[in-house]
Motif scaffolding. Structure first.
Motif, PDB file in Angstrom:
ATOM      1  N   PRO A  14       0.867  -1.188   0.087  1.00 37.32           N
ATOM      2  CA  PRO A  14       0.086  -0.008  -0.070  1.00 37.32           C
ATOM      3  C   PRO A  14       0.900   1.294   0.136  1.00 37.32           C
ATOM      4  O   PRO A  14       1.787   1.113   0.570  1.00 37.32           O
ATOM      5  CB  PRO A  14      -0.750  -0.206   1.505  1.00 37.32           C
ATOM      6  CG  PRO A  14      -0.834  -1.456   1.710  1.00 37.32           C
ATOM      7  CD  PRO A  14       0.562  -2.014   1.044  1.00 37.32           C
ATOM      8  N   GLN A  15       0.469   2.297  -0.689  1.00 37.51           N
ATOM      9  CA  GLN A  15       0.949   3.634  -0.814  1.00 37.51           C
ATOM     10  C   GLN A  15       0.140   4.699  -0.344  1.00 37.51           C
ATOM     11  O   GLN A  15      -0.798   4.771  -0.546  1.00 37.51           O
ATOM     12  CB  GLN A  15       1.693   3.718  -2.266  1.00 37.51           C
ATOM     13  CG  GLN A  15       2.691   2.821  -2.640  1.00 37.51           C
ATOM     14  CD  GLN A  15       3.168   3.046  -4.109  1.00 37.51           C
ATOM     15  OE1 GLN A  15       2.326   3.641  -4.841  1.00 37.51           O
ATOM     16  NE2 GLN A  15       4.031   2.346  -4.470  1.00 37.51           N
ATOM     17  N   LYS A  16       0.711   5.654   0.519  1.00 37.43           N
ATOM     18  CA  LYS A  16      -0.097   6.716   1.163  1.00 37.43           C
ATOM     19  C   LYS A  16       0.520   7.943   0.573  1.00 37.43           C
ATOM     20  O   LYS A  16       1.754   7.985   0.835  1.00 37.43           O
ATOM     21  CB  LYS A  16      -0.370   6.753   2.530  1.00 37.43           C
ATOM     22  CG  LYS A  16      -1.106   7.597   3.150  1.00 37.43           C
ATOM     23  CD  LYS A  16      -1.253   7.249   4.536  1.00 37.43           C
ATOM     24  CE  LYS A  16      -1.966   8.463   5.432  1.00 37.43           C
ATOM     25  NZ  LYS A  16      -2.253   8.429   6.806  1.00 37.43           N
ATOM     26  N   TYR A  17      -0.486   8.833  -0.096  1.00 36.47           N
ATOM     27  CA  TYR A  17       0.062  10.240  -0.390  1.00 36.47           C
ATOM     28  C   TYR A  17      -0.660  11.293   0.407  1.00 36.47           C
ATOM     29  O   TYR A  17      -1.927  11.047   0.373  1.00 36.47           O
ATOM     30  CB  TYR A  17      -0.067  10.608  -1.794  1.00 36.47           C
ATOM     31  CG  TYR A  17       0.666   9.453  -2.654  1.00 36.47           C
ATOM     32  CD1 TYR A  17       1.931   9.655  -3.069  1.00 36.47           C
ATOM     33  CD2 TYR A  17       0.019   8.358  -3.040  1.00 36.47           C
ATOM     34  CE1 TYR A  17       2.601   8.763  -3.785  1.00 36.47           C
ATOM     35  CE2 TYR A  17       0.791   7.206  -3.837  1.00 36.47           C
ATOM     36  CZ  TYR A  17       2.071   7.576  -4.183  1.00 36.47           C
ATOM     37  OH  TYR A  17       2.648   6.617  -5.038  1.00 36.47           O
ATOM     38  N   GLU A  18       0.199  12.057   1.157  1.00 33.60           N
ATOM     39  CA  GLU A  18      -0.446  13.118   1.941  1.00 33.60           C
ATOM     40  C   GLU A  18      -1.154  14.239   1.060  1.00 33.60           C
ATOM     41  O   GLU A  18      -0.790  14.439  -0.195  1.00 33.60           O
ATOM     42  CB  GLU A  18       0.417  13.908   2.784  1.00 33.60           C
ATOM     43  CG  GLU A  18       0.770  13.002   3.876  1.00 33.60           C
ATOM     44  CD  GLU A  18      -0.248  12.253   4.737  1.00 33.60           C
ATOM     45  OE1 GLU A  18      -1.000  13.048   5.110  1.00 33.60           O
ATOM     46  OE2 GLU A  18      -0.044  11.139   5.170  1.00 33.60           O
ATOM     47  N   ALA A  19      -2.435  14.651   1.056  1.00 31.86           N
ATOM     48  CA  ALA A  19      -3.123  15.617   0.567  1.00 31.86           C
ATOM     49  C   ALA A  19      -3.340  17.153   1.499  1.00 31.86           C
ATOM     50  O   ALA A  19      -3.187  16.967   2.322  1.00 31.86           O
ATOM     51  CB  ALA A  19      -4.388  15.409  -0.177  1.00 31.86           C
ATOM     52  N   GLU A  20      -3.493  18.209   0.548  1.00 31.79           N
ATOM     53  CA  GLU A  20      -4.008  19.275   1.092  1.00 31.79           C
ATOM     54  C   GLU A  20      -5.160  19.332   1.942  1.00 31.79           C
ATOM     55  O   GLU A  20      -6.350  18.464   1.508  1.00 31.79           O
ATOM     56  CB  GLU A  20      -4.235  20.522   0.182  1.00 31.79           C
ATOM     57  CG  GLU A  20      -2.566  20.811  -0.454  1.00 31.79           C
ATOM     58  CD  GLU A  20      -2.712  21.987  -1.342  1.00 31.79           C
ATOM     59  OE1 GLU A  20      -3.429  22.825  -0.954  1.00 31.79           O
ATOM     60  OE2 GLU A  20      -1.888  22.132  -2.207  1.00 31.79           O
ATOM     61  N   GLY A  21      -5.306  19.716   3.181  1.00 33.44           N
ATOM     62  CA  GLY A  21      -6.464  19.833   4.026  1.00 33.44           C
ATOM     63  C   GLY A  21      -6.076  19.025   5.194  1.00 33.44           C
ATOM     64  O   GLY A  21      -5.344  18.112   5.255  1.00 33.44           O
ATOM     65  N   LEU A  22      -7.024  19.013   6.142  1.00 32.16           N
ATOM     66  CA  LEU A  22      -6.810  18.526   7.497  1.00 32.16           C
ATOM     67  C   LEU A  22      -7.166  16.943   7.148  1.00 32.16           C
ATOM     68  O   LEU A  22      -8.333  16.519   6.834  1.00 32.16           O
ATOM     69  CB  LEU A  22      -8.096  18.982   8.522  1.00 32.16           C
ATOM     70  CG  LEU A  22      -7.897  18.431   9.970  1.00 32.16           C
ATOM     71  CD1 LEU A  22      -6.642  18.717  10.558  1.00 32.16           C
ATOM     72  CD2 LEU A  22      -9.130  19.187  10.769  1.00 32.16           C
ATOM     73  N   ASN A  23      -6.257  16.420   7.766  1.00 31.16           N
ATOM     74  CA  ASN A  23      -6.353  14.739   7.831  1.00 31.16           C
ATOM     75  C   ASN A  23      -6.592  14.250   6.251  1.00 31.16           C
ATOM     76  O   ASN A  23      -7.416  13.314   6.203  1.00 31.16           O
ATOM     77  CB  ASN A  23      -7.326  14.139   8.618  1.00 31.16           C
ATOM     78  CG  ASN A  23      -6.933  14.402  10.205  1.00 31.16           C
ATOM     79  OD1 ASN A  23      -5.809  14.388  10.415  1.00 31.16           O
ATOM     80  ND2 ASN A  23      -8.026  14.704  11.102  1.00 31.16           N
ATOM     81  N   SER A  24      -6.074  14.732   5.301  1.00 32.39           N
ATOM     82  CA  SER A  24      -6.503  14.374   3.967  1.00 32.39           C
ATOM     83  C   SER A  24      -5.206  13.689   3.267  1.00 32.39           C
ATOM     84  O   SER A  24      -4.326  13.828   3.332  1.00 32.39           O
ATOM     85  CB  SER A  24      -6.655  15.689   2.946  1.00 32.39           C
ATOM     86  OG  SER A  24      -7.883  16.380   3.660  1.00 32.39           O
TER      87      SER A  24
END
Length: 71
Positions: A3-13
């Motif tokens: 699994p790969q996780k990418y942080e996005a803009e916004g709270l807990n996104s």
């Protein structure tokens, strides 16, 4: 395959990419315990979010916990 996780803009996104299994039997049960270390006195809503093995998502209706401080 991992699994790969990418942080996005916004709270807990974030966006999480997961390779799905090709198995036909996805039926599973799960038990868990959750302790909210920052619970506030009064009515607290909680939701359960589920990512199913086939990639579909489901959310519960709110589950309300009425917390009061002990004397």
């Amino acid at each position: 395959d991992k699994p790969q996780k990418y942080e996005a803009e916004g709270l807990n996104s974030s966006v999480r990419l997961v390779k799905l299994k090709q198995e036909s039997d996805y039926r599973k049960e799960i038990d868990f315990t959750y302790i909210d270390e920052n619970i506030s006195p009064g009515l607290n809503p909680y939701w359960i979010r589920v990512l199913q093995a086939d990639g579909h998502m489901a959310w519960s209706s709110p589950i309300f916990v009425n917390y009061s401080l002990k004397d």
